[in-house]
Design an enzyme around this catalytic site. Structure first.
Site: not given
Length: 290
Positions: A15, A47, A49, A106, A144
């Site tokens: 990544e 990605y 914002a 996100g 999470h």
């Protein structure tokens, strides 16, 4: 369209992240050059914002796919994204031959908004209804940070995978026991999607503190010992971090993990050290699994 695991398993993927704002892309392509020499199965591109960051994601993913002939994985997020904007991005990716996308909610920073998409599952549903991509999604071995419990998080994960997820990539973790426990719980919940283990080499004490605050990963005693012993010496800390990450991966591969996703932090020298030390292991396992 080929599925991600059609060619071989276990997989090794990397990544990278684009420069912020209107930053020069030369440095990121130098990173891609170095990573490409390691023959990864895929390179993912995060990605941002902001609009420029997102345009950079598309440009970089397109170059990886077409100029380097390596499968690219373009990240997509719900944050600040409308249906029309997402549709345009997906159409552009498809036109450029990118076949893989990672659907994420996100991270919500101050001032960020969720408009047409509230959850990653909404994003996945939209992609599946209108486009043809291999869809990746995230999973969290220690839940999470916003979930009340792991059980609640698994419920949300099941909802995501039921929308049509081809591959799950885990958040970073430093204790393999957490990953194995998570995998057992996931399978018991009826989730059969392949799970790729996300590993981030520790290169500094400040880095681990920052990552833990963001994702909530547990720092086991073995890692704390490394920080206490080598945290004052950047070179020693980097060496110890590479060794620890490599040992994590060796254990994961021996346990039959579907793949390894290395969070490179745009440091290809670290990825190279790890990948080259594991080359023989990957080759042996791929031959064994046919």
């Amino acid at each position: 369209m080929k599925t991600f695991f059609e060619a071989r398993r276990p997989t090794l993927t990397f990544e990278i992240f684009p420069p912020k704002g209107t930053g020069d892309l030369d440095s990121i392509f130098a990173t891609v050059d170095a990573l490409a020499s390691l023959a990864p199965d895929l390179i993912s591109v995060t990605y941002g914002a902001g609009g420029t960051s997102r345009e950079n994601t598309v440009e970089i993913a397109s170059a990886i796919q077409n100029s380097y002939d390596i499968p690219a994985l373009a990240h997509l997020t719900c944050v600040g994204c409308t249906r029309d904007e997402l549709d345009r991005t997906l159409c552009t990716l498809a036109e450029k031959g990118v076949e893989n996308v990672l659907a994420l909610r996100g991270d919500l920073a101050e001032g960020d908004t969720l408009t047409d998409f509230k959850y990653a599952s909404d994003l996945i549903k939209f992609i599946r209804e209108k486009h043809k991509f291999n869809v990746f999604a995230a999973c969290y071995p220690e839940k999470h940070v916003e979930a009340k419990s792991l059980r609640e998080d698994i419920t949300y994960l099941k909802n995501k995978t039921d929308q049509g997820v081809d591959v799950l990539i885990s958040q970073l973790f430093f204790d393999n026991a957490h990953f194995y426990d998570f995998l057992e719980t996931v399978r018991a919940a009826g989730i059969t999607t392949p799970v790729v283990a996300g590993i981030m080499p520790i290169t500094s004490a400040s880095q681990i503190s920052r990552m833990v605050s963001m994702c909530g990963a547990t720092v086991p005693e073995a890692v704390q010992k490394i920080i206490r012993a080598y945290g004052h010496n950047s070179m020693a800390m980097k060496e110890a971090g590479i060794t620890y990450a490599t040992s994590q991966i060796v254990d994961l591969l021996a346990s039959g993990v579907d793949g390894i996703h290395l969070y490179t932090m745009n440091q290809p020298d670290i990825a190279k050290r790890i990948a080259e030390s594991l080359r023989g292991i990957f080759y042996s396992l791929r031959v064994k699994r046919g």
